[in-house]
Design a protein around this motif. Structure first.
Motif: not given
Length: 238
Positions: A32-38, A129-131, A177-178, A196-205
């Motif tokens: 599984l990938k970090v940021g994926s939904r299950v 958030v990434e990016g 930095i990233e 620094l902990h990066l959160i995938p940009e499509d995680v928005t809730e």
């Protein structure tokens, strides 16, 4: 954009349990990938030494360690109102800060005006958030402040300065930095580390973001986001 997300937050909190999805925050030992939904009912087989941390769309954190063979949660949680769900998130925040320690987690740090500011005045965990641009922050001072930023191996360094009265400083170039994610900050008197902990940009809730921040120990930022969520909920109340 953040206003739109916060306006939807009460709706996410009040969703029926059957509609809940899970966002992967940390994974080891399975594909599984970090940021994926299950799906919450999905069976998961974790080997010994494996780990899976997910956040529900209501902000609930579920952490599993292997060996484990079964659904992510055997029993669905009941429907929660926005107030109860927020209270549960705050309780999770308090428990995390208590276990890690107030100083280490930043639970006693000065409040941030935005959850996406990176406080450079103390050690600890930070979420981004990434990016997104990095915005260094310190409480405004009457004199200028000088900082140096190093990776752990000190293979490069970046110097930056806050002028008197300045509290935020945006970093335009993020690539080094990233890629590094762990730094040493040096001010005029001391050195301390920031991770620094990066959160995938499509995680928005907003509730998921708050749960993610709490799980990673970004308590100072979580406090700022929880305050925004609370304000949104209060604004939606008749």
């Amino acid at each position: 954009m953040i206003r739109t997300l916060l306006a939807a937050c009460a709706f996410c909190f009040a969703m029926p349990a059957a509609a809940q999805s899970l966002v992967v925050v940390e994974v080891r030992g399975i594909d599984l990938k970090v940021g994926s939904r299950v799906d919450e009912a999905r069976p998961v087989e974790l080997p010994a030494g494996g780990k899976l941390v997910v956040v529900r769309t209501d902000g609930t954190v579920i952490s599993l360690r292997g060996p484990h063979d079964g659904p992510l949660r055997s029993q669905a949680l009941p429907r929660q109102g926005a107030g109860r769900a927020l209270a549960a998130l705050v309780a999770t925040r308090n428990d995390r800060a208590s276990r890690v320690g107030a100083v280490r987690s930043g639970a006693n740090a000065p409040p941030l005006p935005s959850p996406w500011l990176i406080d450079v005045t103390r050690p600890g965990e930070r979420c981004l958030v990434e990016g997104a641009p990095i915005v260094w922050w310190q409480p405004a001072r009457t004199t200028s402040s000088h900082y140096a930023l190093f990776p752990i191996d000190r293979s490069w360094n970046a110097q930056f300065r806050f002028d008197a009265g300045q509290s935020a400083l945006t970093v335009a170039k993020l690539s080094e930095i990233e890629m590094t994610k762990a730094f040493i900050i040096k001010d005029d008197e001391r050195e301390y580390s920031i991770r620094l902990h990066l959160i995938p940009e499509d995680v928005t809730e907003p509730a998921v973001l708050a749960g993610w921040m709490i799980e990673k120990g970004c308590i100072q930022q979580a406090d700022a986001l929880l305050a925004e969520i609370q304000h949104s909920i209060n604004s939606d109340d008749p």
